[in-house]
Design a protein around this motif. Sequence first.
Motif, PDB file in Angstrom:
ATOM      1  N   PHE A   1       0.855  -1.189   0.000  1.00 58.55           N
ATOM      2  CA  PHE A   1       0.000   0.000   0.000  1.00 58.55           C
ATOM      3  C   PHE A   1       0.889   1.236   0.000  1.00 58.55           C
ATOM      4  CE2 PHE A   1      -2.458   3.268   2.296  1.00 58.55           C
ATOM      5  CZ  PHE A   1      -3.478   3.425   1.360  1.00 58.55           C
ATOM      6  N   ASP A   2       0.678   2.121  -0.990  1.00 58.58           N
ATOM      7  CA  ASP A   2       1.480   3.341  -1.077  1.00 58.58           C
ATOM      8  C   ASP A   2       0.629   4.602  -0.996  1.00 58.58           C
ATOM      9  OD1 ASP A   2       0.223   3.517  -3.531  1.00 58.58           O
ATOM     10  OD2 ASP A   2       2.039   3.204  -4.718  1.00 58.58           O
ATOM     11  N   GLY A   3      -0.634   4.439  -0.633  1.00 58.37           N
ATOM     12  CA  GLY A   3      -1.521   5.587  -0.519  1.00 58.37           C
ATOM     13  C   GLY A   3      -2.315   5.856  -1.780  1.00 58.37           C
ATOM     14  N   HIS A   4      -1.895   5.293  -2.909  1.00 53.38           N
ATOM     15  CA  HIS A   4      -2.572   5.549  -4.180  1.00 53.38           C
ATOM     16  C   HIS A   4      -3.157   4.285  -4.798  1.00 53.38           C
ATOM     17  CE1 HIS A   4      -0.849   9.539  -4.038  1.00 53.38           C
ATOM     18  NE2 HIS A   4       0.351   9.005  -3.882  1.00 53.38           N
ATOM     19  N   ASN A   5      -2.852   3.114  -4.251  1.00 54.11           N
ATOM     20  CA  ASN A   5      -3.291   1.864  -4.871  1.00 54.11           C
ATOM     21  C   ASN A   5      -4.262   1.084  -3.975  1.00 54.11           C
ATOM     22  OD1 ASN A   5      -1.400   1.160  -2.937  1.00 54.11           O
ATOM     23  ND2 ASN A   5      -0.498  -0.476  -4.157  1.00 54.11           N
ATOM     24  N   ALA A   6      -5.149   1.794  -3.321  1.00 52.79           N
ATOM     25  CA  ALA A   6      -6.086   1.153  -2.390  1.00 52.79           C
ATOM     26  C   ALA A   6      -6.931   0.089  -3.079  1.00 52.79           C
ATOM     27  CB  ALA A   6      -6.982   2.200  -1.736  1.00 52.79           C
ATOM     28  N   SER A   7      -7.396   0.349  -4.302  1.00 52.94           N
ATOM     29  CA  SER A   7      -8.242  -0.633  -4.976  1.00 52.94           C
ATOM     30  C   SER A   7      -7.460  -1.900  -5.306  1.00 52.94           C
ATOM     31  CB  SER A   7      -8.874  -0.038  -6.236  1.00 52.94           C
ATOM     32  OG  SER A   7      -7.867   0.377  -7.129  1.00 52.94           O
ATOM     33  N   GLU A   8      -6.186  -1.779  -5.645  1.00 50.58           N
ATOM     34  CA  GLU A   8      -5.349  -2.956  -5.917  1.00 50.58           C
ATOM     35  C   GLU A   8      -5.160  -3.792  -4.645  1.00 50.58           C
ATOM     36  OE1 GLU A   8      -0.777  -4.058  -7.330  1.00 50.58           O
ATOM     37  OE2 GLU A   8      -1.363  -1.952  -7.090  1.00 50.58           O
ATOM     38  N   VAL A   9      -4.918  -3.115  -3.524  1.00 53.00           N
ATOM     39  CA  VAL A   9      -4.734  -3.811  -2.249  1.00 53.00           C
ATOM     40  C   VAL A   9      -6.045  -4.466  -1.816  1.00 53.00           C
ATOM     41  CG1 VAL A   9      -4.180  -3.500   0.196  1.00 53.00           C
ATOM     42  CG2 VAL A   9      -2.802  -2.343  -1.553  1.00 53.00           C
ATOM     43  N   GLU A  10      -7.165  -3.755  -1.965  1.00 55.90           N
ATOM     44  CA  GLU A  10      -8.470  -4.326  -1.620  1.00 55.90           C
ATOM     45  C   GLU A  10      -8.772  -5.559  -2.463  1.00 55.90           C
ATOM     46  OE1 GLU A  10     -11.436  -1.286  -1.967  1.00 55.90           O
ATOM     47  OE2 GLU A  10     -10.484  -0.046  -0.428  1.00 55.90           O
ATOM     48  N   ALA A  11      -8.471  -5.506  -3.744  1.00 58.36           N
ATOM     49  CA  ALA A  11      -8.707  -6.655  -4.630  1.00 58.36           C
ATOM     50  C   ALA A  11      -7.843  -7.844  -4.201  1.00 58.36           C
ATOM     51  CB  ALA A  11      -8.409  -6.283  -6.079  1.00 58.36           C
ATOM     52  N   PHE A  12      -6.607  -7.572  -3.806  1.00 59.32           N
ATOM     53  CA  PHE A  12      -5.732  -8.642  -3.325  1.00 59.32           C
ATOM     54  C   PHE A  12      -6.292  -9.265  -2.047  1.00 59.32           C
ATOM     55  CE2 PHE A  12      -2.364  -9.871  -0.364  1.00 59.32           C
ATOM     56  CZ  PHE A  12      -1.843 -10.951  -1.059  1.00 59.32           C
ATOM     57  N   ILE A  13      -6.714  -8.443  -1.111  1.00 53.93           N
ATOM     58  CA  ILE A  13      -7.281  -8.940   0.154  1.00 53.93           C
ATOM     59  C   ILE A  13      -8.512  -9.789  -0.125  1.00 53.93           C
ATOM     60  CG2 ILE A  13      -8.437  -8.227   2.292  1.00 53.93           C
ATOM     61  CD1 ILE A  13      -6.450  -5.821   2.330  1.00 53.93           C
ATOM     62  N   ASP A  14      -9.338  -9.355  -1.071  1.00 49.36           N
ATOM     63  CA  ASP A  14     -10.547 -10.116  -1.419  1.00 49.36           C
ATOM     64  C   ASP A  14     -10.230 -11.496  -1.981  1.00 49.36           C
ATOM     65  OD1 ASP A  14     -12.259  -8.193  -0.494  1.00 49.36           O
ATOM     66  OD2 ASP A  14     -12.596  -7.276  -2.467  1.00 49.36           O
ATOM     67  N   THR A  15      -9.026 -11.696  -2.525  1.00 48.73           N
ATOM     68  CA  THR A  15      -8.654 -13.034  -3.005  1.00 48.73           C
ATOM     69  C   THR A  15      -8.336 -13.967  -1.843  1.00 48.73           C
ATOM     70  OG1 THR A  15      -6.273 -12.587  -3.226  1.00 48.73           O
ATOM     71  CG2 THR A  15      -7.682 -12.098  -5.143  1.00 48.73           C
ATOM     72  N   LEU A  16      -8.018 -13.423  -0.672  1.00 44.22           N
ATOM     73  CA  LEU A  16      -7.635 -14.228   0.486  1.00 44.22           C
ATOM     74  C   LEU A  16      -8.750 -14.402   1.502  1.00 44.22           C
ATOM     75  CD1 LEU A  16      -4.086 -12.769   1.202  1.00 44.22           C
ATOM     76  CD2 LEU A  16      -4.653 -14.852  -0.055  1.00 44.22           C
ATOM     77  N   ILE A  17      -9.616 -13.408   1.632  1.00 43.32           N
ATOM     78  CA  ILE A  17     -10.649 -13.422   2.663  1.00 43.32           C
ATOM     79  C   ILE A  17     -12.011 -13.595   2.009  1.00 43.32           C
ATOM     80  CG2 ILE A  17     -11.765 -12.084   4.487  1.00 43.32           C
ATOM     81  CD1 ILE A  17      -9.096 -10.653   4.900  1.00 43.32           C
ATOM     82  N   THR A  18     -12.745 -14.592   2.483  1.00 44.84           N
ATOM     83  CA  THR A  18     -14.099 -14.803   1.982  1.00 44.84           C
ATOM     84  C   THR A  18     -15.042 -14.926   3.167  1.00 44.84           C
ATOM     85  OG1 THR A  18     -13.830 -17.194   1.924  1.00 44.84           O
ATOM     86  CG2 THR A  18     -13.296 -15.998  -0.089  1.00 44.84           C
ATOM     87  N   TYR A  19     -16.315 -14.731   2.899  1.00 50.28           N
ATOM     88  CA  TYR A  19     -17.315 -14.815   3.955  1.00 50.28           C
ATOM     89  C   TYR A  19     -18.620 -15.279   3.341  1.00 50.28           C
ATOM     90  CZ  TYR A  19     -20.632 -13.516   7.543  1.00 50.28           C
ATOM     91  OH  TYR A  19     -21.630 -13.556   8.473  1.00 50.28           O
ATOM     92  N   SER A  20     -19.330 -16.121   4.067  1.00 51.88           N
ATOM     93  CA  SER A  20     -20.617 -16.609   3.591  1.00 51.88           C
ATOM     94  C   SER A  20     -21.591 -16.695   4.755  1.00 51.88           C
ATOM     95  CB  SER A  20     -20.442 -17.987   2.946  1.00 51.88           C
ATOM     96  OG  SER A  20     -21.695 -18.545   2.676  1.00 51.88           O
ATOM     97  N   GLU A  21     -22.758 -16.116   4.617  1.00 52.81           N
ATOM     98  CA  GLU A  21     -23.792 -16.191   5.661  1.00 52.81           C
ATOM     99  C   GLU A  21     -24.262 -17.623   5.874  1.00 52.81           C
ATOM    100  OE1 GLU A  21     -25.266 -14.049   7.772  1.00 52.81           O
ATOM    101  OE2 GLU A  21     -24.135 -12.310   7.112  1.00 52.81           O
ATOM    102  N   GLU A  22     -24.177 -18.441   4.822  1.00 59.06           N
ATOM    103  CA  GLU A  22     -24.655 -19.813   4.903  1.00 59.06           C
ATOM    104  C   GLU A  22     -23.712 -20.719   5.692  1.00 59.06           C
ATOM    105  OE1 GLU A  22     -24.411 -18.447   1.512  1.00 59.06           O
ATOM    106  OE2 GLU A  22     -26.359 -17.575   1.950  1.00 59.06           O
ATOM    107  N   HIS A  23     -22.469 -20.298   5.878  1.00 56.56           N
ATOM    108  CA  HIS A  23     -21.494 -21.150   6.569  1.00 56.56           C
ATOM    109  C   HIS A  23     -21.937 -21.380   8.006  1.00 56.56           C
ATOM    110  CE1 HIS A  23     -17.727 -22.499   8.346  1.00 56.56           C
ATOM    111  NE2 HIS A  23     -17.371 -22.832   7.119  1.00 56.56           N
ATOM    112  N   SER A  24     -21.790 -22.601   8.472  1.00 53.96           N
ATOM    113  CA  SER A  24     -22.301 -22.958   9.801  1.00 53.96           C
ATOM    114  C   SER A  24     -21.614 -22.202  10.938  1.00 53.96           C
ATOM    115  CB  SER A  24     -22.162 -24.468  10.023  1.00 53.96           C
ATOM    116  OG  SER A  24     -20.804 -24.849   9.954  1.00 53.96           O
ATOM    117  N   PHE A  25     -20.415 -21.653  10.693  1.00 53.13           N
ATOM    118  CA  PHE A  25     -19.706 -20.952  11.760  1.00 53.13           C
ATOM    119  C   PHE A  25     -19.782 -19.438  11.623  1.00 53.13           C
ATOM    120  CE2 PHE A  25     -17.527 -25.090  11.681  1.00 53.13           C
ATOM    121  CZ  PHE A  25     -17.807 -25.473  12.977  1.00 53.13           C
ATOM    122  N   SER A  26     -20.573 -18.934  10.680  1.00 53.50           N
ATOM    123  CA  SER A  26     -20.616 -17.489  10.460  1.00 53.50           C
ATOM    124  C   SER A  26     -21.084 -16.745  11.713  1.00 53.50           C
ATOM    125  CB  SER A  26     -21.509 -17.141   9.267  1.00 53.50           C
ATOM    126  OG  SER A  26     -22.838 -17.533   9.519  1.00 53.50           O
ATOM    127  N   GLY A  27     -21.925 -17.346  12.529  1.00 54.89           N
ATOM    128  CA  GLY A  27     -22.387 -16.700  13.757  1.00 54.89           C
ATOM    129  C   GLY A  27     -21.308 -16.565  14.810  1.00 54.89           C
TER     130      GLY A  27
END
Length: 152
Positions: free
Chosen positions: A106-132
């Motif tokens: 992150f260099d202050g100007h590439n927030a969307s690139e960093v966010e897209a990278f994070i989205d490749t690693l972190i996922t979330y699903s309401e249907e998952h049994s442990f989401s609560g």
Amino acid sequence: MTLSAAENRWFDLIKHLVYIHENRILTEPEFETMTTTARNKLISNDPVTCALYFEHKVKEFCKTFSCTEGPFGKLEIKHFYQRTEFQQRGSLHFRVLLWLEGCPRFDGHNASEVEAFIDTLITYSEEHSFSGLQRHKHTFTCLKKIRRQDNE
């Protein structure tokens, strides 16, 4: 990342505790009908076995980090920092900070690139049994709730 123990949900741990303290074999149907209070009593009576069991689970989980089928794919872990903490109820808690080779900086100007990278690693699903389990509930032991009452 934070790794927390869910001891009273782990059949193998409770089975070992029953064998150690009651000298009997626990079956899965017995485990399913066992009360939370009974499970918690076993856990609180043997924190050492519970801590060792959780530590072993974390070590096995971390082995997946270095394989290409793991959560980070081909990204190499260059450095890591781990802190072991104990929650108020006595359960182990691991906080881990990882430095991955090949991820965008992150260099202050590439927030969307960093966010897209994070989205490749972190996922979330309401249907998952442990989401609560990923939501904080303010209980009587919660310091935030206590501070709120003090300020009113």
